[in-house]
Motif scaffolding. Structure first.
Motif, PDB file in Angstrom:
ATOM      1  N   LYS A  73      37.157  38.493  32.487  1.00  0.00           N
ATOM      2  CA  LYS A  73      36.028  37.583  32.327  1.00  0.00           C
ATOM      3  C   LYS A  73      35.616  36.992  33.679  1.00  0.00           C
ATOM      4  O   LYS A  73      34.425  36.895  34.000  1.00  0.00           O
ATOM      5  CB  LYS A  73      36.370  36.452  31.351  1.00  0.00           C
ATOM      6  CG  LYS A  73      36.444  36.895  29.924  1.00  0.00           C
ATOM      7  CD  LYS A  73      36.779  35.709  29.022  1.00  0.00           C
ATOM      8  CE  LYS A  73      36.979  36.158  27.603  1.00  0.00           C
ATOM      9  NZ  LYS A  73      37.354  35.041  26.723  1.00  0.00           N
ATOM     10  N   LEU A  74      36.588  36.601  34.482  1.00  0.00           N
ATOM     11  CA  LEU A  74      36.289  36.078  35.806  1.00  0.00           C
ATOM     12  C   LEU A  74      35.666  37.145  36.699  1.00  0.00           C
ATOM     13  O   LEU A  74      34.715  36.875  37.454  1.00  0.00           O
ATOM     14  CB  LEU A  74      37.552  35.511  36.455  1.00  0.00           C
ATOM     15  CG  LEU A  74      38.038  34.167  35.929  1.00  0.00           C
ATOM     16  CD1 LEU A  74      39.393  33.820  36.528  1.00  0.00           C
ATOM     17  CD2 LEU A  74      37.027  33.097  36.239  1.00  0.00           C
ATOM     18  N   MET A  75      36.167  38.372  36.600  1.00  0.00           N
ATOM     19  CA  MET A  75      35.621  39.472  37.396  1.00  0.00           C
ATOM     20  C   MET A  75      34.174  39.733  36.994  1.00  0.00           C
ATOM     21  O   MET A  75      33.316  39.955  37.855  1.00  0.00           O
ATOM     22  CB  MET A  75      36.463  40.733  37.209  1.00  0.00           C
ATOM     23  CG  MET A  75      37.846  40.623  37.777  1.00  0.00           C
ATOM     24  SD  MET A  75      37.869  40.826  39.521  1.00  0.00           S
ATOM     25  CE  MET A  75      38.396  42.500  39.604  1.00  0.00           C
ATOM     26  N   LEU A  76      33.872  39.745  35.714  1.00  0.00           N
ATOM     27  CA  LEU A  76      32.502  39.947  35.251  1.00  0.00           C
ATOM     28  C   LEU A  76      31.587  38.807  35.705  1.00  0.00           C
ATOM     29  O   LEU A  76      30.451  39.035  36.145  1.00  0.00           O
ATOM     30  CB  LEU A  76      32.460  40.079  33.729  1.00  0.00           C
ATOM     31  CG  LEU A  76      32.956  41.392  33.145  1.00  0.00           C
ATOM     32  CD1 LEU A  76      32.996  41.316  31.617  1.00  0.00           C
ATOM     33  CD2 LEU A  76      32.051  42.530  33.588  1.00  0.00           C
ATOM     34  N   GLY A  77      32.055  37.595  35.592  1.00  0.00           N
ATOM     35  CA  GLY A  77      31.261  36.430  35.996  1.00  0.00           C
ATOM     36  C   GLY A  77      30.952  36.435  37.482  1.00  0.00           C
ATOM     37  O   GLY A  77      29.793  36.293  37.899  1.00  0.00           O
ATOM     38  N   PHE A  78      31.972  36.619  38.286  1.00  0.00           N
ATOM     39  CA  PHE A  78      31.768  36.641  39.739  1.00  0.00           C
ATOM     40  C   PHE A  78      31.030  37.898  40.184  1.00  0.00           C
ATOM     41  O   PHE A  78      30.262  37.879  41.148  1.00  0.00           O
ATOM     42  CB  PHE A  78      33.097  36.509  40.480  1.00  0.00           C
ATOM     43  CG  PHE A  78      33.639  35.111  40.466  1.00  0.00           C
ATOM     44  CD1 PHE A  78      32.885  34.052  40.952  1.00  0.00           C
ATOM     45  CD2 PHE A  78      34.903  34.855  39.967  1.00  0.00           C
ATOM     46  CE1 PHE A  78      33.383  32.768  40.931  1.00  0.00           C
ATOM     47  CE2 PHE A  78      35.414  33.570  39.949  1.00  0.00           C
ATOM     48  CZ  PHE A  78      34.642  32.515  40.430  1.00  0.00           C
ATOM     49  N   LEU A  84      27.662  37.870  42.289  1.00  0.00           N
ATOM     50  CA  LEU A  84      27.576  38.669  43.508  1.00  0.00           C
ATOM     51  C   LEU A  84      26.359  39.591  43.473  1.00  0.00           C
ATOM     52  O   LEU A  84      25.655  39.753  44.481  1.00  0.00           O
ATOM     53  CB  LEU A  84      28.859  39.479  43.691  1.00  0.00           C
ATOM     54  CG  LEU A  84      28.949  40.311  44.959  1.00  0.00           C
ATOM     55  CD1 LEU A  84      28.910  39.398  46.189  1.00  0.00           C
ATOM     56  CD2 LEU A  84      30.205  41.145  44.953  1.00  0.00           C
ATOM     57  N   ALA A  85      26.078  40.160  42.294  1.00  0.00           N
ATOM     58  CA  ALA A  85      24.902  41.028  42.154  1.00  0.00           C
ATOM     59  C   ALA A  85      23.613  40.231  42.357  1.00  0.00           C
ATOM     60  O   ALA A  85      22.679  40.689  43.031  1.00  0.00           O
ATOM     61  CB  ALA A  85      24.906  41.707  40.792  1.00  0.00           C
ATOM     62  N   VAL A  86      23.543  39.049  41.793  1.00  0.00           N
ATOM     63  CA  VAL A  86      22.359  38.198  41.959  1.00  0.00           C
ATOM     64  C   VAL A  86      22.172  37.831  43.430  1.00  0.00           C
ATOM     65  O   VAL A  86      21.055  37.889  43.968  1.00  0.00           O
ATOM     66  CB  VAL A  86      22.454  36.928  41.081  1.00  0.00           C
ATOM     67  CG1 VAL A  86      21.381  35.918  41.442  1.00  0.00           C
ATOM     68  CG2 VAL A  86      22.363  37.298  39.613  1.00  0.00           C
ATOM     69  N   ILE A  87      23.240  37.477  44.103  1.00  0.00           N
ATOM     70  CA  ILE A  87      23.160  37.115  45.531  1.00  0.00           C
ATOM     71  C   ILE A  87      22.752  38.323  46.361  1.00  0.00           C
ATOM     72  O   ILE A  87      21.943  38.211  47.294  1.00  0.00           O
ATOM     73  CB  ILE A  87      24.506  36.525  46.002  1.00  0.00           C
ATOM     74  CG1 ILE A  87      24.709  35.145  45.376  1.00  0.00           C
ATOM     75  CG2 ILE A  87      24.555  36.437  47.524  1.00  0.00           C
ATOM     76  CD1 ILE A  87      26.070  34.549  45.629  1.00  0.00           C
TER      77      ILE A  87
END
Length: 78
Positions: A7-12, A16-19
């Motif tokens: 879940k943390l990997m998906l969230g971050f 990261l993709a948005v940035i």
């Protein structure tokens, strides 16, 4: 079942993709702005050179008219 680590990997990963997308769009915008600025500076340089040439031509015309009115002969500057 997805664990907390996933879940943390998906969230971050999403953040990261948005940035990364925002950074790519910013770089594209800055590149376009740089090209527009370069074109404007190039055109400004050309217009300044043309104005300088006009100023020199007017000065030569003024000198020639002055010599004509005073009756003096032109002195070759070269």
């Amino acid at each position: 079942m997805i664990g907390i680590r996933q879940k943390l990997m998906l969230g971050f990963g999403g953040l990261l993709a948005v940035i990364a997308i925002a950074g790519a769009m910013t770089m594209t915008g800055l590149d376009a702005l740089g090209q527009a600025l370069s074109l404007a500076l190039h055109e400004n340089c050309r217009s300044v050179a043309a104005c300088q040439e006009m100023k020199d031509a007017l000065a030569q015309m003024n000198d020639g008219l002055f010599l004509l009115l005073t009756g003096e002969e032109a002195v070759d500057a070269a």
